[in-house]
Design a protein around this motif. Structure first.
Motif, PDB file in Angstrom:
ATOM      1  N   LYS A 107     -29.326  16.809  23.895  1.00  0.00           N
ATOM      2  CA  LYS A 107     -29.568  18.033  24.673  1.00  0.00           C
ATOM      3  C   LYS A 107     -30.442  17.753  25.895  1.00  0.00           C
ATOM      4  CE  LYS A 107     -28.895  21.173  20.821  1.00  0.00           C
ATOM      5  NZ  LYS A 107     -29.497  22.084  19.853  1.00  0.00           N
ATOM      6  N   ALA A 108     -31.443  16.906  25.718  1.00  0.00           N
ATOM      7  CA  ALA A 108     -32.322  16.572  26.843  1.00  0.00           C
ATOM      8  C   ALA A 108     -31.556  15.816  27.929  1.00  0.00           C
ATOM      9  CB  ALA A 108     -33.519  15.752  26.360  1.00  0.00           C
ATOM     10  N   PHE A 109     -30.716  14.859  27.510  1.00  0.00           N
ATOM     11  CA  PHE A 109     -29.909  14.144  28.498  1.00  0.00           C
ATOM     12  C   PHE A 109     -28.930  15.088  29.191  1.00  0.00           C
ATOM     13  CE2 PHE A 109     -30.880  10.021  26.197  1.00  0.00           C
ATOM     14  CZ  PHE A 109     -31.622   9.494  27.241  1.00  0.00           C
ATOM     15  N   ALA A 110     -28.380  16.040  28.451  1.00  0.00           N
ATOM     16  CA  ALA A 110     -27.478  17.026  29.057  1.00  0.00           C
ATOM     17  C   ALA A 110     -28.219  17.842  30.115  1.00  0.00           C
ATOM     18  CB  ALA A 110     -26.890  17.939  27.987  1.00  0.00           C
ATOM     19  N   ALA A 111     -29.453  18.223  29.809  1.00  0.00           N
ATOM     20  CA  ALA A 111     -30.254  18.997  30.762  1.00  0.00           C
ATOM     21  C   ALA A 111     -30.540  18.205  32.031  1.00  0.00           C
ATOM     22  CB  ALA A 111     -31.562  19.436  30.113  1.00  0.00           C
ATOM     23  N   LEU A 112     -30.618  16.895  31.895  1.00  0.00           N
ATOM     24  CA  LEU A 112     -30.867  16.034  33.057  1.00  0.00           C
ATOM     25  C   LEU A 112     -29.577  15.630  33.783  1.00  0.00           C
ATOM     26  CD1 LEU A 112     -33.629  13.711  31.572  1.00  0.00           C
ATOM     27  CD2 LEU A 112     -33.928  15.498  33.297  1.00  0.00           C
ATOM     28  N   GLY A 113     -28.441  15.998  33.201  1.00  0.00           N
ATOM     29  CA  GLY A 113     -27.156  15.638  33.812  1.00  0.00           C
ATOM     30  C   GLY A 113     -26.761  14.191  33.587  1.00  0.00           C
ATOM     31  N   LYS A 114     -27.350  13.547  32.600  1.00  0.00           N
ATOM     32  CA  LYS A 114     -27.022  12.148  32.281  1.00  0.00           C
ATOM     33  C   LYS A 114     -25.944  12.150  31.199  1.00  0.00           C
ATOM     34  CE  LYS A 114     -31.454  10.263  33.662  1.00  0.00           C
ATOM     35  NZ  LYS A 114     -32.569   9.411  33.289  1.00  0.00           N
ATOM     36  N   ARG A 115     -24.698  12.225  31.646  1.00  0.00           N
ATOM     37  CA  ARG A 115     -23.579  12.426  30.731  1.00  0.00           C
ATOM     38  C   ARG A 115     -23.350  11.243  29.797  1.00  0.00           C
ATOM     39  NH1 ARG A 115     -19.251  13.019  34.379  1.00  0.00           N
ATOM     40  NH2 ARG A 115     -17.912  13.232  32.568  1.00  0.00           N
ATOM     41  N   LEU A 116     -23.418  10.023  30.315  1.00  0.00           N
ATOM     42  CA  LEU A 116     -23.210   8.859  29.445  1.00  0.00           C
ATOM     43  C   LEU A 116     -24.208   8.880  28.293  1.00  0.00           C
ATOM     44  CD1 LEU A 116     -22.344   5.250  30.148  1.00  0.00           C
ATOM     45  CD2 LEU A 116     -24.456   5.696  28.928  1.00  0.00           C
ATOM     46  N   ARG A 117     -25.467   9.047  28.616  1.00  0.00           N
ATOM     47  CA  ARG A 117     -26.506   9.035  27.588  1.00  0.00           C
ATOM     48  C   ARG A 117     -26.376  10.234  26.649  1.00  0.00           C
ATOM     49  NH1 ARG A 117     -31.019   5.827  28.289  1.00  0.00           N
ATOM     50  NH2 ARG A 117     -31.190   6.252  26.063  1.00  0.00           N
ATOM     51  N   GLN A 118     -25.956  11.380  27.186  1.00  0.00           N
ATOM     52  CA  GLN A 118     -25.741  12.563  26.349  1.00  0.00           C
ATOM     53  C   GLN A 118     -24.675  12.275  25.290  1.00  0.00           C
ATOM     54  OE1 GLN A 118     -23.961  15.842  28.449  1.00  0.00           O
ATOM     55  NE2 GLN A 118     -23.545  16.968  26.577  1.00  0.00           N
ATOM     56  N   HIS A 119     -23.533  11.756  25.730  1.00  0.00           N
ATOM     57  CA  HIS A 119     -22.449  11.473  24.796  1.00  0.00           C
ATOM     58  C   HIS A 119     -22.824  10.346  23.822  1.00  0.00           C
ATOM     59  CE1 HIS A 119     -19.662  14.277  26.545  1.00  0.00           C
ATOM     60  NE2 HIS A 119     -19.806  13.745  27.738  1.00  0.00           N
ATOM     61  N   GLN A 120     -23.574   9.385  24.299  1.00  0.00           N
ATOM     62  CA  GLN A 120     -24.019   8.294  23.439  1.00  0.00           C
ATOM     63  C   GLN A 120     -24.922   8.827  22.317  1.00  0.00           C
ATOM     64  OE1 GLN A 120     -26.474   5.475  25.529  1.00  0.00           O
ATOM     65  NE2 GLN A 120     -26.080   3.841  24.051  1.00  0.00           N
ATOM     66  N   ALA A 121     -25.851   9.685  22.672  1.00  0.00           N
ATOM     67  CA  ALA A 121     -26.743  10.269  21.669  1.00  0.00           C
ATOM     68  C   ALA A 121     -25.970  11.170  20.708  1.00  0.00           C
ATOM     69  CB  ALA A 121     -27.865  11.055  22.350  1.00  0.00           C
ATOM     70  N   GLN A 122     -25.030  11.941  21.241  1.00  0.00           N
ATOM     71  CA  GLN A 122     -24.231  12.817  20.381  1.00  0.00           C
ATOM     72  C   GLN A 122     -23.358  11.997  19.437  1.00  0.00           C
ATOM     73  OE1 GLN A 122     -24.688  16.234  20.393  1.00  0.00           O
ATOM     74  NE2 GLN A 122     -23.515  16.107  18.505  1.00  0.00           N
ATOM     75  N   ALA A 123     -22.900  10.847  19.896  1.00  0.00           N
ATOM     76  CA  ALA A 123     -22.118   9.961  19.023  1.00  0.00           C
ATOM     77  C   ALA A 123     -22.957   9.525  17.824  1.00  0.00           C
ATOM     78  CB  ALA A 123     -21.636   8.736  19.806  1.00  0.00           C
ATOM     79  N   GLU A 124     -24.227   9.240  18.050  1.00  0.00           N
ATOM     80  CA  GLU A 124     -25.096   8.846  16.937  1.00  0.00           C
ATOM     81  C   GLU A 124     -25.289   9.995  15.953  1.00  0.00           C
ATOM     82  OE1 GLU A 124     -25.905   5.784  16.183  1.00  0.00           O
ATOM     83  OE2 GLU A 124     -24.835   5.197  17.998  1.00  0.00           O
ATOM     84  N   VAL A 125     -25.359  11.213  16.472  1.00  0.00           N
ATOM     85  CA  VAL A 125     -25.463  12.381  15.589  1.00  0.00           C
ATOM     86  C   VAL A 125     -24.258  12.415  14.657  1.00  0.00           C
ATOM     87  CG1 VAL A 125     -25.464  14.913  15.478  1.00  0.00           C
ATOM     88  CG2 VAL A 125     -26.806  13.741  17.242  1.00  0.00           C
ATOM     89  N   TYR A 126     -23.068  12.309  15.237  1.00  0.00           N
ATOM     90  CA  TYR A 126     -21.852  12.371  14.429  1.00  0.00           C
ATOM     91  C   TYR A 126     -21.756  11.193  13.463  1.00  0.00           C
ATOM     92  CZ  TYR A 126     -20.140  16.137  17.430  1.00  0.00           C
ATOM     93  OH  TYR A 126     -19.985  17.325  18.101  1.00  0.00           O
ATOM     94  N   ALA A 127     -22.113  10.009  13.921  1.00  0.00           N
ATOM     95  CA  ALA A 127     -22.049   8.837  13.049  1.00  0.00           C
ATOM     96  C   ALA A 127     -23.000   8.996  11.855  1.00  0.00           C
ATOM     97  CB  ALA A 127     -22.386   7.571  13.837  1.00  0.00           C
ATOM     98  N   LEU A 128     -24.190   9.478  12.114  1.00  0.00           N
ATOM     99  CA  LEU A 128     -25.163   9.668  11.038  1.00  0.00           C
ATOM    100  C   LEU A 128     -24.745  10.765  10.070  1.00  0.00           C
ATOM    101  CD1 LEU A 128     -28.425   9.246  13.109  1.00  0.00           C
ATOM    102  CD2 LEU A 128     -27.624   7.736  11.273  1.00  0.00           C
ATOM    103  N   ARG A 129     -23.973  11.706  10.558  1.00  0.00           N
ATOM    104  CA  ARG A 129     -23.495  12.798   9.698  1.00  0.00           C
ATOM    105  C   ARG A 129     -22.163  12.472   9.042  1.00  0.00           C
ATOM    106  NH1 ARG A 129     -25.341  17.871  13.581  1.00  0.00           N
ATOM    107  NH2 ARG A 129     -27.574  17.524  13.295  1.00  0.00           N
ATOM    108  N   GLY A 130     -21.671  11.258   9.285  1.00  0.00           N
ATOM    109  CA  GLY A 130     -20.471  10.800   8.589  1.00  0.00           C
ATOM    110  C   GLY A 130     -19.152  11.122   9.259  1.00  0.00           C
ATOM    111  N   SER A 131     -19.168  11.538  10.500  1.00  0.00           N
ATOM    112  CA  SER A 131     -17.929  11.868  11.203  1.00  0.00           C
ATOM    113  C   SER A 131     -17.629  10.782  12.240  1.00  0.00           C
ATOM    114  CB  SER A 131     -18.045  13.238  11.869  1.00  0.00           C
ATOM    115  OG  SER A 131     -16.835  13.553  12.515  1.00  0.00           O
TER     116      SER A 131
END
Length: 180
Positions: A107-131
């Motif tokens: 969310k913080a990266f999204a607020a800064l407009g850093k799309r690569l880092r936003q998606h990278q962090a969101q990928a870790e969320v999904y990976a940790l949640r098993g998706s």
């Protein structure tokens, strides 16, 4: 504590503040009371005071994630994404498998407009949640974002390869189990 929390839930922050004040100095001795005091201040529209309470609490109890989560939320609510990341990054070094921290980071990266880092962090969320399929998709979006440098893209590529291999193993394991 319980009365103050109930009053806050019923949208009576002034009464919640009065209930918490009855505890006197004891309310400053516990992370639980400190985060409640900050939530009451936020409900009263006193975001700066809430932030000051949580900053002090995070410094006093750096290992209490509840205080850190509340502090990060307060920073984000005030639109202070850079400061949010400054708090999250050392926490992620301590707790790399904390999906909530990764979500806050996204969310913080999204607020800064850093799309690569936003998606990278969101990928870790999904990976940790098993998706894993969702995590792989996020890394593909990160790769295509176009705002990363060579190093960031290399990290994304390496993690994408790792997750694809893990997903393939999972699919193979499922097929093997179905045969028996």
């Amino acid at each position: 504590y319980g009365l103050a929390l109930a009053l806050l839930r019923y949208k009576r922050p002034a009464d919640a503040q009065a209930a918490l004040a009855k505890l006197g100095d004891r309310s400053k001795e516990s992370p639980m009371f400190v985060t409640l005091a900050a939530r009451i201040r936020q409900a009263q529209g006193k975001g700066a005071e809430a932030l000051a309470i949580l900053k002090e609490g995070a410094a006093r109890w750096p290992d209490r994630r509840s205080v850190v989560y509340a502090y990060v939320d307060a920073l984000a609510a005030q639109g202070r994404a850079d400061e949010t990341l400054a708090v999250i990054e050392p926490q992620l070094r301590l707790y790399p498998r904390d999906d909530r921290l990764h979500e806050m980071e996204a969310k913080a990266f999204a607020a800064l407009g850093k799309r690569l880092r936003q998606h990278q962090a969101q990928a870790e969320v999904y990976a940790l949640r098993g998706s894993l399929p969702a995590a792989i998709e996020q890394l593909q979006l990160a790769r295509a974002a176009g705002d990363g440098n060579f190093y960031e893209l290399s990290v994304v590529e390496a993690r994408l390869k790792e997750l694809r291999a893990e997903h393939a193993r999972d699919l193979k394991d499922k097929d093997t189990r179905k045969k028996f």
